[in-house]
Design an enzyme around this catalytic site. Sequence first.
Site, mmCIF file in Angstrom:
data_model
loop_
_atom_site.group_PDB
_atom_site.id
_atom_site.type_symbol
_atom_site.label_atom_id
_atom_site.label_comp_id
_atom_site.label_asym_id
_atom_site.label_seq_id
_atom_site.Cartn_x
_atom_site.Cartn_y
_atom_site.Cartn_z
ATOM 1 N N ASP A 298 -0.848 7.128 6.667
ATOM 2 C CA ASP A 298 -1.969 6.253 6.311
ATOM 3 C C ASP A 298 -2.106 5.238 7.439
ATOM 4 O OD1 ASP A 298 -3.692 4.317 5.370
ATOM 5 O OD2 ASP A 298 -2.668 4.024 3.455
ATOM 6 N N TRP B 284 0.810 -1.214 0.000
ATOM 7 C CA TRP B 284 0.000 0.000 0.000
ATOM 8 C C TRP B 284 0.843 1.264 0.000
ATOM 9 C CZ3 TRP B 284 -4.418 -0.184 -1.988
ATOM 10 C CH2 TRP B 284 -5.216 -1.319 -1.870
ATOM 11 N N LYS C 36 -11.489 -1.650 8.368
ATOM 12 C CA LYS C 36 -10.702 -2.419 9.331
ATOM 13 C C LYS C 36 -11.283 -2.268 10.748
ATOM 14 C CE LYS C 36 -7.992 -2.506 5.685
ATOM 15 N NZ LYS C 36 -7.998 -3.614 4.725
#
Length: 366
Positions: free
Chosen positions: A177, A107, A201
């Site tokens: 992030d 990511w 999440k």
Amino acid sequence: MHELSANDLNFSGGPGALPAAVLAAAQTAILAVPEVGLSVLGISHRSDWFAGVLEEAERNLRHLLDLPDSHAVLFLQGGATLQFSMVPMLMLRGSGKVAEYLRTGYWSAQSIVPAELEGEVRVLWDGEPGGFSDLPDPDSLPYSPDAAYFHYVSNETVEGLQFHTLPGLDQVARVCDMSSDFLSYPFNAKRFDLIYAHAQKNLGPAGVTVVIVRRALLEQTPAGVPPILDYRTHLHARSIYNTPPVFAIYVVALVTRWLIDDIGGLKHMAEINHRKARALYAMIDSYPELYLPCAARAHRSRMNLTFRLPSPALETEFLRRAASEGFSGLQGHRSLGGIRASLYNAVTPEAVEALCEFMEEFANRH
């Protein structure tokens, strides 16, 4: 083998499990929000009720993070992927400076390409040569005090890596992030200039992204940014510039309420998460010839535990037997393969205990 439900045995990397109490409240609200009498799926985002939901969600986040008024809270759309572009539009475009990034996994690598469209990017550390199995020592990185900003991913969901110390320089804007470990432990939010976390999440269902941004940072917004990509637009509109994901934001309010009322805050949540991760890592380490960890021990994630088995055939058998026992979401990310057990906030210690029992039985057979 166990009496846990399918929801209890969800170890998916995302969308992840939700707390049982939140699921129950959401189920009721889908039929009719008690104080309104309408389904949450049909209530206007311009209603007084939804204004109250936004206020509660922000108030709860501020309480959990001890967040000062110097930082704004926004509820946006587009996931972390859109933030990969919005961040450099705000902080790099036309600045004449260089943005510094860490490339520590799948990511964080995705976040760099959109930034390069807005200006010069310098990768301070790249974990790909080592197979993204390790993280750098934050104190040894060649930071520049003149950088436009410093960006990193706190927890690499795919590889199972997590920073346990804070990287970056305090005099340089720190951007993070936190999509996969936000609200899983307490941290000093005041040391960050911009935090973003999409909701798959620990926050709630997909559709909403929480952005926490230092208000002073918005003063440097360059000209020419489209209104919908301008943080100031959403701040002035109180996160309803366009139709927001009402249901997803409502669930965020429920989740943050659960963290405060049922869990007792992020300190207690972190203690629970530590116990879960310790138990599962202990099981993995008990059978080193069968369960092969992907991440270096010092940087193991408490959210996403990744490991391989000695052969593809054994991995297939592991996943097949796990599915037959009711476990779901254990297959590794498509880019890495292997096994991944995600222990987000809503995954209970009892579910982790059941997975440990299954893994021990599987090890005894093989």
